[in-house]
Design a protein around this motif. Structure first.
Motif, PDB file in Angstrom:
ATOM      1  N   LEU A 195       0.827  -1.204   0.000  1.00 26.03           N
ATOM      2  CA  LEU A 195       0.000   0.000   0.000  1.00 26.03           C
ATOM      3  C   LEU A 195       0.864   1.257   0.000  1.00 26.03           C
ATOM      4  CD1 LEU A 195      -2.812  -1.042   2.525  1.00 26.03           C
ATOM      5  CD2 LEU A 195      -2.924  -1.013   0.020  1.00 26.03           C
ATOM      6  N   ALA A 196       1.940   1.251   0.781  1.00 23.58           N
ATOM      7  CA  ALA A 196       2.802   2.430   0.864  1.00 23.58           C
ATOM      8  C   ALA A 196       3.544   2.661  -0.449  1.00 23.58           C
ATOM      9  CB  ALA A 196       3.794   2.272   2.012  1.00 23.58           C
ATOM     10  N   LEU A 201       4.254   5.377  -5.754  1.00 24.65           N
ATOM     11  CA  LEU A 201       4.597   5.201  -7.163  1.00 24.65           C
ATOM     12  C   LEU A 201       3.444   5.486  -8.118  1.00 24.65           C
ATOM     13  CD1 LEU A 201       6.697   1.949  -6.723  1.00 24.65           C
ATOM     14  CD2 LEU A 201       7.575   4.196  -7.380  1.00 24.65           C
ATOM     15  N   PHE A 202       2.218   5.232  -7.678  1.00 19.97           N
ATOM     16  CA  PHE A 202       1.083   5.382  -8.591  1.00 19.97           C
ATOM     17  C   PHE A 202       0.195   6.583  -8.281  1.00 19.97           C
ATOM     18  CE2 PHE A 202       1.960   0.742  -8.604  1.00 19.97           C
ATOM     19  CZ  PHE A 202       2.369   0.646  -9.931  1.00 19.97           C
ATOM     20  N   ILE A 203       0.408   7.226  -7.127  1.00 17.20           N
ATOM     21  CA  ILE A 203      -0.426   8.383  -6.777  1.00 17.20           C
ATOM     22  C   ILE A 203       0.436   9.623  -6.549  1.00 17.20           C
ATOM     23  CG2 ILE A 203      -2.085   9.330  -5.146  1.00 17.20           C
ATOM     24  CD1 ILE A 203      -3.084   6.513  -4.618  1.00 17.20           C
ATOM     25  N   LEU A 204       1.331   9.579  -5.563  1.00 16.69           N
ATOM     26  CA  LEU A 204       2.064  10.778  -5.173  1.00 16.69           C
ATOM     27  C   LEU A 204       3.022  11.263  -6.257  1.00 16.69           C
ATOM     28  CD1 LEU A 204       2.845  10.205  -1.375  1.00 16.69           C
ATOM     29  CD2 LEU A 204       0.932  11.401  -2.447  1.00 16.69           C
ATOM     30  N   LEU A 205       3.881  10.379  -6.782  1.00 14.86           N
ATOM     31  CA  LEU A 205       4.841  10.824  -7.792  1.00 14.86           C
ATOM     32  C   LEU A 205       4.162  11.293  -9.075  1.00 14.86           C
ATOM     33  CD1 LEU A 205       7.857   8.356  -7.400  1.00 14.86           C
ATOM     34  CD2 LEU A 205       7.568  10.659  -6.471  1.00 14.86           C
ATOM     35  N   PRO A 206       3.197  10.547  -9.624  1.00 20.61           N
ATOM     36  CA  PRO A 206       2.507  11.080 -10.820  1.00 20.61           C
ATOM     37  C   PRO A 206       1.796  12.400 -10.558  1.00 20.61           C
ATOM     38  CG  PRO A 206       2.121   8.724 -10.621  1.00 20.61           C
ATOM     39  CD  PRO A 206       2.783   9.157  -9.348  1.00 20.61           C
ATOM     40  N   THR A 211       1.145  18.258 -11.212  1.00 19.33           N
ATOM     41  CA  THR A 211       1.013  19.589 -10.622  1.00 19.33           C
ATOM     42  C   THR A 211       2.202  20.467 -10.985  1.00 19.33           C
ATOM     43  OG1 THR A 211       1.955  18.728  -8.549  1.00 19.33           O
ATOM     44  CG2 THR A 211      -0.450  18.865  -8.702  1.00 19.33           C
ATOM     45  N   GLY A 212       3.376  19.864 -11.133  1.00 18.53           N
ATOM     46  CA  GLY A 212       4.536  20.632 -11.577  1.00 18.53           C
ATOM     47  C   GLY A 212       4.343  21.158 -12.988  1.00 18.53           C
ATOM     48  N   LEU A 213       3.786  20.325 -13.864  1.00 12.95           N
ATOM     49  CA  LEU A 213       3.505  20.767 -15.230  1.00 12.95           C
ATOM     50  C   LEU A 213       2.453  21.868 -15.244  1.00 12.95           C
ATOM     51  CD1 LEU A 213       3.417  17.319 -17.084  1.00 12.95           C
ATOM     52  CD2 LEU A 213       5.224  19.049 -17.191  1.00 12.95           C
ATOM     53  N   ALA A 214       1.471  21.752 -14.352  1.00 12.19           N
ATOM     54  CA  ALA A 214       0.396  22.746 -14.315  1.00 12.19           C
ATOM     55  C   ALA A 214       0.899  24.123 -13.904  1.00 12.19           C
ATOM     56  CB  ALA A 214      -0.702  22.289 -13.355  1.00 12.19           C
ATOM     57  N   MET A 215       2.010  24.177 -13.171  1.00 17.29           N
ATOM     58  CA  MET A 215       2.556  25.468 -12.750  1.00 17.29           C
ATOM     59  C   MET A 215       3.429  26.112 -13.820  1.00 17.29           C
ATOM     60  SD  MET A 215       3.511  25.000  -8.716  1.00 17.29           S
ATOM     61  CE  MET A 215       4.403  23.459  -8.904  1.00 17.29           C
ATOM     62  N   LEU A 247       5.847  13.027   0.985  1.00 17.81           N
ATOM     63  CA  LEU A 247       7.015  12.235   0.595  1.00 17.81           C
ATOM     64  C   LEU A 247       8.100  12.295   1.664  1.00 17.81           C
ATOM     65  CD1 LEU A 247       7.276  13.066  -3.225  1.00 17.81           C
ATOM     66  CD2 LEU A 247       6.608  10.885  -2.185  1.00 17.81           C
ATOM     67  N   VAL A 248       8.269  13.445   2.302  1.00 16.80           N
ATOM     68  CA  VAL A 248       9.246  13.557   3.389  1.00 16.80           C
ATOM     69  C   VAL A 248       8.821  12.674   4.563  1.00 16.80           C
ATOM     70  CG1 VAL A 248      10.216  15.112   5.120  1.00 16.80           C
ATOM     71  CG2 VAL A 248      10.052  15.848   2.742  1.00 16.80           C
ATOM     72  N   LEU A 249       7.530  12.678   4.891  1.00 13.59           N
ATOM     73  CA  LEU A 249       7.034  11.814   5.961  1.00 13.59           C
ATOM     74  C   LEU A 249       7.224  10.342   5.603  1.00 13.59           C
ATOM     75  CD1 LEU A 249       3.738  13.669   6.965  1.00 13.59           C
ATOM     76  CD2 LEU A 249       5.906  13.631   8.210  1.00 13.59           C
ATOM     77  N   PHE A 250       6.967   9.998   4.343  1.00 17.66           N
ATOM     78  CA  PHE A 250       7.190   8.620   3.896  1.00 17.66           C
ATOM     79  C   PHE A 250       8.659   8.235   4.063  1.00 17.66           C
ATOM     80  CE2 PHE A 250       8.830   5.932   0.476  1.00 17.66           C
ATOM     81  CZ  PHE A 250       8.096   4.772   0.684  1.00 17.66           C
ATOM     82  N   PHE A 251       9.555   9.137   3.697  1.00 12.09           N
ATOM     83  CA  PHE A 251      10.985   8.858   3.817  1.00 12.09           C
ATOM     84  C   PHE A 251      11.378   8.615   5.273  1.00 12.09           C
ATOM     85  CE2 PHE A 251      15.189  10.634   4.796  1.00 12.09           C
ATOM     86  CZ  PHE A 251      15.989   9.785   4.052  1.00 12.09           C
ATOM     87  N   ILE A 252      10.857   9.443   6.184  1.00  3.42           N
ATOM     88  CA  ILE A 252      11.185   9.288   7.609  1.00  3.42           C
ATOM     89  C   ILE A 252      10.714   7.928   8.124  1.00  3.42           C
ATOM     90  CG2 ILE A 252      10.706  10.167   9.927  1.00  3.42           C
ATOM     91  CD1 ILE A 252      10.546  12.967   8.686  1.00  3.42           C
ATOM     92  N   VAL A 253       9.459   7.580   7.814  1.00  2.00           N
ATOM     93  CA  VAL A 253       8.927   6.284   8.250  1.00  2.00           C
ATOM     94  C   VAL A 253       9.703   5.150   7.598  1.00  2.00           C
ATOM     95  CG1 VAL A 253       6.891   4.792   8.253  1.00  2.00           C
ATOM     96  CG2 VAL A 253       6.645   7.240   8.707  1.00  2.00           C
ATOM     97  N   HIS A 254      10.029   5.307   6.317  1.00  2.00           N
ATOM     98  CA  HIS A 254      10.790   4.295   5.581  1.00  2.00           C
ATOM     99  C   HIS A 254      12.132   4.033   6.257  1.00  2.00           C
ATOM    100  CE1 HIS A 254      11.886   1.864   2.170  1.00  2.00           C
ATOM    101  NE2 HIS A 254      12.866   2.675   1.796  1.00  2.00           N
ATOM    102  N   MET A 255      12.836   5.086   6.640  1.00  2.00           N
ATOM    103  CA  MET A 255      14.126   4.932   7.307  1.00  2.00           C
ATOM    104  C   MET A 255      13.974   4.263   8.682  1.00  2.00           C
ATOM    105  SD  MET A 255      16.585   5.981   5.346  1.00  2.00           S
ATOM    106  CE  MET A 255      15.628   5.157   4.065  1.00  2.00           C
ATOM    107  N   LEU A 256      12.945   4.646   9.426  1.00  2.00           N
ATOM    108  CA  LEU A 256      12.717   4.045  10.743  1.00  2.00           C
ATOM    109  C   LEU A 256      12.411   2.555  10.615  1.00  2.00           C
ATOM    110  CD1 LEU A 256      10.583   6.826  12.494  1.00  2.00           C
ATOM    111  CD2 LEU A 256      12.990   6.255  12.904  1.00  2.00           C
TER     112      LEU A 256
END
Length: 292
Positions: A195-196, A201-206, A211-215, A247-256
Motif C-alpha cells: 500500500l505504501a 509510485l502510482f499516486i504521489l509521484l505522478p 502539478t509541476g507541469l500545471a505550474m 514524501l518527506v514523511l514517507f521517507f522518515i517512516v521508511h528509514m525508521l
C-alpha cells in the motif's frame, strides 16, 4: 549413576538458523530506486529555495493582496522582542524563530522561509534553484516511465505490488506486528509495504509531476485544461507542496522501518538484490498477522 549425571547435564540450545537468501530486488528496481532517491533529494532542497521566493500557498487561480485565500505562510515580523519567525497554517500562527521565517547564525539572522542549510543553493539564487529543480524533475519523470514499462514487462508490478484479497485480510495483523516492531522477512512485500509503495509510485509521484507541469506557463498553451482540472495554478502549487510534505514523511517512516527491521539486510537487498528471509517453518500466523 552415569545415567543420572547425564540427565542433569546442561542442555545447550542451538541458535535458530538463518533463513535462505532470495533474490528480491531486480536490477531495474534497484537502479530506479537510487535514481529516485538522488533526484528527490535535489528536487526537495531546490524546491524549498523556490518556495522562499514566495513563501505562501493559496487555493484558486489567483493570489495577491486583494484575495483572502492563503492557507499556509512562513514569514517574519517585528515584535517588542525583535524580529520573530512565524508559520501560519489555516489562520493559526506558530512561533518558529530560528528554524522557519527568521534564521541564521547568531547575530546574522535574516528573514528567510526555510533556512540556508535546507536549500540548494544555500544562498538566495532563484534562477539556479529552478534549473536544478527542473533538471531533476525530468530525470524523475523519465525514470518513473522506465520503471513502469519494465515493471509491466517483467511482472514486478503484478507480482509484488498489486494488493490481493488475502493481503487485505492480513492488514490488521500486519499493523499489529509493526506496532510491536515484530517484522517478518519474506520474498514478498507485506500488505503495508504494498500500500505504501503503491501509493507513492502510482499516486504521489505522478500527481507531483502533473502539478509541476500545471505550474509551468509554457504548459498552459499545450494543456490549457490542466489548470482547470486542478483548480487553478495556485491550487496546483499547494498540492505540489503538500505532496512534498507527504514524501518527506514517507521517507522518515521508511528509514525508521529499515532500522527496526534490520538495516544490513535491507540495504543488501536494495544494493545487491539479495535478501535474507526468515528460517524455514516460520509462520506469520504465529503472531496474529493472518487474523482478520
Amino acid at each position: 549413576m552415569d545415567a543420572a549425571v547425564h540427565d542433569r547435564s546442561p542442555q545447550v540450545e542451538q541458535a535458530p538458523s538463518k533463513g535462505p537468501l532470495v533474490y528480491r530486488q531486480s536490477r531495474w528496481t534497484r537502479l530506479t530506486h537510487w535514481v529516485w532517491a538522488f533526484a528527490l533529494f535535489f528536487m526537495l532542497l531546490s524546491g524549498l529555495q523556490i518556495f522562499n521566493a514566495r513563501p505562501q500557498l493559496y487555493i484558486g487561480q489567483e493570489s495577491g493582496f486583494g484575495y483572502d485565500n492563503t492557507v499556509f505562510q512562513i514569514g517574519a515580523m517585528n515584535t517588542e522582542n525583535g524580529p520573530r519567525g512565524f508559520t501560519r497554517i489555516f489562520g493559526h500562527t506558530f512561533d518558529t524563530t530560528g528554524v522557519l521565517g527568521w534564521s541564521g547564525p547568531p547575530g546574522q539572522e535574516r528573514a528567510r522561509a526555510f533556512p540556508s542549510w535546507a536549500t540548494i543553493p544555500s544562498y538566495y539564487d532563484l534562477g539556479t534553484a529552478r534549473v536544478i529543480h527542473f533538471f531533476f524533475a525530468w530525470v524523475l519523470s523519465a525514470t518513473l516511465l522506465v520503471w513502469l514499462v519494465a515493471g509491466l514487462l517483467n511482472g514486478h508490478i503484478a507480482r509484488d505490488l498489486r494488493p490481493r484479497i488475502r493481503d487485505f485480510r492480513r492488514l490488521p495483523g500486519d499493523i499489529a506486528a509493526h506496532l510491536r516492531l515484530k517484522f517478518h522477512h519474506a520474498r514478498e512485500y507485506n500488505t503495508l509495504q504494498k500500500l505504501a509503495y503503491g501509493g507513492v509510485l502510482f499516486i504521489l509521484l505522478p500527481l507531483m509531476i502533473v502539478t509541476g507541469l500545471a505550474m509551468s506557463p509554457s504548459m498552459d498553451a499545450f494543456l490549457p485544461w490542466l489548470n482547470e482540472v486542478l483548480g487553478g495554478r495556485q491550487t496546483a502549487r499547494t498540492i505540489h507542496f503538500s505532496i512534498m510534505v507527504l514524501l518527506v514523511l514517507f521517507f522518515i517512516v521508511h528509514m525508521l522501518m529499515i532500522l527496526a527491521a534490520g538495516p544490513i539486510n535491507e540495504l543488501r537487498s536494495i544494493v545487491t538484490g539479495w535478501y535474507r528471509t526468515d528460517p524455514p517453518g516460520t509462520d506469520r500466523s504465529d503472531d496474529g498477522e493472518r487474523s482478520a
